[in-house]
Design an enzyme around this catalytic site. Structure first.
Site, PDB file in Angstrom:
ATOM      1  N   THR A   9       4.070   1.596  -0.787  1.00 32.98           N
ATOM      2  CA  THR A   9       4.870   1.675  -2.017  1.00 32.98           C
ATOM      3  C   THR A   9       4.055   2.304  -3.138  1.00 32.98           C
ATOM      4  O   THR A   9       4.516   3.206  -3.846  1.00 32.98           O
ATOM      5  CB  THR A   9       5.345   0.271  -2.429  1.00 32.98           C
ATOM      6  OG1 THR A   9       6.209  -0.247  -1.417  1.00 32.98           O
ATOM      7  CG2 THR A   9       6.086   0.310  -3.752  1.00 32.98           C
ATOM      8  N   GLY A  25      -4.804   3.474   4.757  1.00 30.98           N
ATOM      9  CA  GLY A  25      -5.269   2.620   5.840  1.00 30.98           C
ATOM     10  C   GLY A  25      -4.171   1.706   6.354  1.00 30.98           C
ATOM     11  O   GLY A  25      -2.978   1.920   6.099  1.00 30.98           O
ATOM     12  N   ARG A  56       7.701  -6.555  -9.326  1.00 28.73           N
ATOM     13  CA  ARG A  56       8.572  -6.686  -8.154  1.00 28.73           C
ATOM     14  C   ARG A  56       9.861  -5.945  -8.463  1.00 28.73           C
ATOM     15  O   ARG A  56      10.562  -6.269  -9.420  1.00 28.73           O
ATOM     16  CB  ARG A  56       8.841  -8.161  -7.851  1.00 28.73           C
ATOM     17  CG  ARG A  56       9.633  -8.403  -6.571  1.00 28.73           C
ATOM     18  CD  ARG A  56       8.831  -7.987  -5.350  1.00 28.73           C
ATOM     19  NE  ARG A  56       9.538  -8.257  -4.127  1.00 28.73           N
ATOM     20  CZ  ARG A  56       9.331  -9.333  -3.379  1.00 28.73           C
ATOM     21  NH1 ARG A  56       8.444 -10.249  -3.767  1.00 28.73           N
ATOM     22  NH2 ARG A  56       9.991  -9.510  -2.274  1.00 28.73           N
ATOM     23  N   LEU A  57      10.181  -4.934  -7.663  1.00 28.31           N
ATOM     24  CA  LEU A  57      11.334  -4.078  -7.915  1.00 28.31           C
ATOM     25  C   LEU A  57      12.379  -4.258  -6.812  1.00 28.31           C
ATOM     26  O   LEU A  57      12.029  -4.322  -5.622  1.00 28.31           O
ATOM     27  CB  LEU A  57      10.905  -2.605  -7.976  1.00 28.31           C
ATOM     28  CG  LEU A  57       9.861  -2.252  -9.052  1.00 28.31           C
ATOM     29  CD1 LEU A  57       9.317  -0.840  -8.821  1.00 28.31           C
ATOM     30  CD2 LEU A  57      10.481  -2.367 -10.440  1.00 28.31           C
ATOM     31  N   SER A 105       1.225   0.902  13.280  1.00 23.40           N
ATOM     32  CA  SER A 105       1.956   0.100  14.265  1.00 23.40           C
ATOM     33  C   SER A 105       3.270  -0.327  13.620  1.00 23.40           C
ATOM     34  O   SER A 105       3.439  -0.214  12.410  1.00 23.40           O
ATOM     35  CB  SER A 105       1.113  -1.102  14.703  1.00 23.40           C
ATOM     36  OG  SER A 105       0.643  -1.813  13.586  1.00 23.40           O
ATOM     37  N   LYS A 135       0.825  -1.219   0.000  1.00 24.07           N
ATOM     38  CA  LYS A 135       0.000   0.000   0.000  1.00 24.07           C
ATOM     39  C   LYS A 135       0.849   1.255   0.000  1.00 24.07           C
ATOM     40  O   LYS A 135       0.606   2.188  -0.776  1.00 24.07           O
ATOM     41  CB  LYS A 135      -0.929   0.027   1.228  1.00 24.07           C
ATOM     42  CG  LYS A 135      -2.087  -0.919   1.184  1.00 24.07           C
ATOM     43  CD  LYS A 135      -3.049  -0.682   2.335  1.00 24.07           C
ATOM     44  CE  LYS A 135      -2.394  -0.711   3.696  1.00 24.07           C
ATOM     45  NZ  LYS A 135      -1.782  -2.020   4.011  1.00 24.07           N
ATOM     46  N   LYS A 138      -1.115   8.907   7.189  1.00 22.72           N
ATOM     47  CA  LYS A 138      -1.273   7.551   7.731  1.00 22.72           C
ATOM     48  C   LYS A 138      -1.865   7.710   9.133  1.00 22.72           C
ATOM     49  O   LYS A 138      -1.144   7.888  10.110  1.00 22.72           O
ATOM     50  CB  LYS A 138       0.102   6.872   7.800  1.00 22.72           C
ATOM     51  CG  LYS A 138       0.083   5.455   8.335  1.00 22.72           C
ATOM     52  CD  LYS A 138      -0.127   4.449   7.243  1.00 22.72           C
ATOM     53  CE  LYS A 138       0.046   3.024   7.778  1.00 22.72           C
ATOM     54  NZ  LYS A 138      -0.288   2.024   6.756  1.00 22.72           N
TER      55      LYS A 138
END
Length: 226
Positions: free
Chosen positions: A18, A118, A207-208, A42, A16, A38
């Site tokens: 990223t 979220g 995928r980086l 946590s 999220k 944000k």
């Protein structure tokens, strides 16, 4: 024109932040003012300035309108567990209104592009029967759904989209974040998501090795937002 959205995920660890950072960067490239927040996090680390969360700091770094950390992330907890459990251990009473008030102040900054991120999936608990999804409802924000593409993604994505619609919110778009590139029949899965999710795909993020916001932004298309 001002745009504000709630960023939700199909699960935890689906990218999220990223994607949110990439969206903020993409908006700034277009000359828009940006602001990301944000409300509860946590998994925070203690610093000389107090508790700090890496996700909140990433959003701050991509926000052109600068705000104090406490405005961006008003509730920060140390253990990397569900927010309602972290708050309970810290003796803090979480509620929808407690989160909504500081987020309304964020929205009142009137950035051209604002994101409220979220935690975890759509139905993450807060307290006393409330969920983090109730915050999106209270703020009446359209939703951008980050789909973590791996085995089971289609089910999670469709159930999340159904819940968002049932809660009376608009799914403005979704992003395929490919967390498991070795997923069997990857392209077929992506095609099924595109066919069945009731909103445009804003991009497919591979995928980086270095998922920096500027690189992620290259794969995103704000002009597709519904």
């Amino acid at each position: 024109m001002q745009h504000a959205y709630f960023i939700a995920g199909t699960d935890t660890d689906v990218g999220k932040t990223t994607v949110a950072a990439g969206l903020l960067h993409a908006a700034a490239r277009q000359g828009w003012s940006t602001l990301g927040a944000k409300p509860v996090a946590s998994g925070c680390a203690w610093t000389a300035d107090g508790w700090r969360n890496a996700d909140a700091l990433a959003l701050m770094a991509q926000s052109t309108l600068k705000q104090p950390y406490a405005a961006i992330n008003p509730y920060a907890f140390e253990p990397a567990i569900a927010p309602h459990l972290a708050a309970r251990e810290a003796g803090v009473a979480l509620s929808v209104e407690a989160l909504a008030e500081p987020m309304r102040r964020i929205l009142a900054q009137c950035a051209d592009f604002t994101l409220v991120e979220g935690a975890g999936g759509w139905r993450v608990p807060l307290a006393e029967g409330a969920h983090l999804s109730d915050l999106a409802i209270a703020l009446q924000l359209p939703v951008i759904l980050v789909v973590g593409v791996r085995l089971g993604a289609i089910n999670h994505a469709l159930l999340s989209a159904e819940a968002i619609a049932r809660d009376g919110l608009r799914l403005a778009g979704w992003v395929a974040n490919i967390v498991e590139p070795a997923t069997s029949r990857l392209q077929e899965n992506l095609a099924t998501l595109a066919e069945q999710l009731p909103a445009p795909c804003l991009g497919q993020v591979p995928r980086l090795d270095d998922a920096h916001a500027s690189l992620v932004a290259d794969y995103l298309h704000l002009d597709r937002l519904k």
